[in-house]
Design an enzyme around this catalytic site. Sequence first.
Site, PDB file in Angstrom:
ATOM      1  N   ILE A  94      34.254  11.402  55.210  1.00 12.29           N
ATOM      2  CA  ILE A  94      33.332  10.415  54.653  1.00 12.29           C
ATOM      3  C   ILE A  94      33.527  10.484  53.141  1.00 12.29           C
ATOM      4  CG2 ILE A  94      31.376  12.031  54.719  1.00 12.29           C
ATOM      5  CD1 ILE A  94      29.572   9.609  55.328  1.00 12.29           C
ATOM      6  N   TYR A  95      34.181   9.479  52.605  1.00  8.00           N
ATOM      7  CA  TYR A  95      34.551   9.471  51.192  1.00  8.00           C
ATOM      8  C   TYR A  95      34.221   8.132  50.565  1.00  8.00           C
ATOM      9  CZ  TYR A  95      37.248  13.756  51.823  1.00  8.00           C
ATOM     10  OH  TYR A  95      37.624  15.054  52.086  1.00  8.00           O
ATOM     11  N   HIS A 103      25.561   4.186  44.866  1.00  2.85           N
ATOM     12  CA  HIS A 103      25.111   2.886  45.377  1.00  2.85           C
ATOM     13  C   HIS A 103      24.619   3.004  46.823  1.00  2.85           C
ATOM     14  CE1 HIS A 103      26.496   0.540  41.943  1.00  2.85           C
ATOM     15  NE2 HIS A 103      27.647   1.186  41.999  1.00  2.85           N
ATOM     16  N   GLY A 104      24.510   4.231  47.338  1.00  5.45           N
ATOM     17  CA  GLY A 104      24.029   4.429  48.699  1.00  5.45           C
ATOM     18  C   GLY A 104      25.083   4.202  49.774  1.00  5.45           C
ATOM     19  N   LEU A 105      26.353   4.100  49.371  1.00  7.65           N
ATOM     20  CA  LEU A 105      27.406   3.804  50.349  1.00  7.65           C
ATOM     21  C   LEU A 105      27.661   4.992  51.278  1.00  7.65           C
ATOM     22  CD1 LEU A 105      29.946   1.848  48.104  1.00  7.65           C
ATOM     23  CD2 LEU A 105      28.007   0.979  49.419  1.00  7.65           C
ATOM     24  N   LYS A 107      25.477   7.153  52.243  1.00  6.62           N
ATOM     25  CA  LYS A 107      24.351   7.128  53.183  1.00  6.62           C
ATOM     26  C   LYS A 107      24.586   6.081  54.272  1.00  6.62           C
ATOM     27  CE  LYS A 107      20.139   5.407  52.284  1.00  6.62           C
ATOM     28  NZ  LYS A 107      18.864   5.245  51.596  1.00  6.62           N
ATOM     29  N   ASN A 133      31.380  22.486  47.594  1.00  5.89           N
ATOM     30  CA  ASN A 133      30.971  21.110  47.322  1.00  5.89           C
ATOM     31  C   ASN A 133      29.442  21.021  47.420  1.00  5.89           C
ATOM     32  OD1 ASN A 133      30.632  18.350  47.092  1.00  5.89           O
ATOM     33  ND2 ASN A 133      32.339  17.836  48.439  1.00  5.89           N
ATOM     34  N   ASN A 135      27.145  19.235  45.941  1.00  4.56           N
ATOM     35  CA  ASN A 135      26.508  17.917  46.064  1.00  4.56           C
ATOM     36  C   ASN A 135      26.525  17.433  47.505  1.00  4.56           C
ATOM     37  OD1 ASN A 135      25.980  17.826  43.335  1.00  4.56           O
ATOM     38  ND2 ASN A 135      27.737  16.546  42.835  1.00  4.56           N
ATOM     39  N   TYR A 140      23.857  16.472  52.821  1.00  6.88           N
ATOM     40  CA  TYR A 140      23.751  16.633  54.273  1.00  6.88           C
ATOM     41  C   TYR A 140      22.476  17.383  54.662  1.00  6.88           C
ATOM     42  CZ  TYR A 140      28.486  14.834  54.415  1.00  6.88           C
ATOM     43  OH  TYR A 140      29.583  14.035  54.276  1.00  6.88           O
TER      44      TYR A 140
END
Length: 170
Positions: A94-95, A103-105, A107, A133, A135, A140
């Site tokens: 998920i990148y 921008h909530g992408l 999520k 990582n 952040n 998560y």
Amino acid sequence: MTIKKCTLDDVVELQAVSKDTFTETFQEQNSPEHLNAYLERAYNLAQLERELANPSSHFYFVLYGQQIAGYLKINTGNAQSEEMGDESLEVERIYVKKAFQKHGLGKQLLNKAMEMALELNKSKVWLGVWEENDNAIAFYQKKGFVQTGAHSFFMGDDEQIDLIMTKSLH
């Protein structure tokens, strides 16, 4: 913002966004040799075509306007990178490109994975996240994932540790 399923016709765009986002995310903490070795192994066209052709793996682009801003890869069954059973769905990748973050992408991509898990009657979603990582780990955890294990991840010949994080759906 739009989420679009990838097909074999998208392999060149998938390779580009895969290499771009992985490099942006990990180049600061890894040697160019290890990073390039990983990029060549994981994101060569033949490898991506095999993954796209696997009926137990699904890729999705997230578009911001008309631009590919990132992507999601999910796996079920024997496509999972760890033996987690048929009741599990793996979020393998998920990148989101740096220019499109905040921008909530991410999520939205995670929500897509959760939707797919429910559609496929899975009882848990899991993923591996690099132990350094912070952040991503915090993201998560905020979404209800808890650490349930760890496994090795190789960046070239450099062994690193990914935390395995899991979320139960029932």
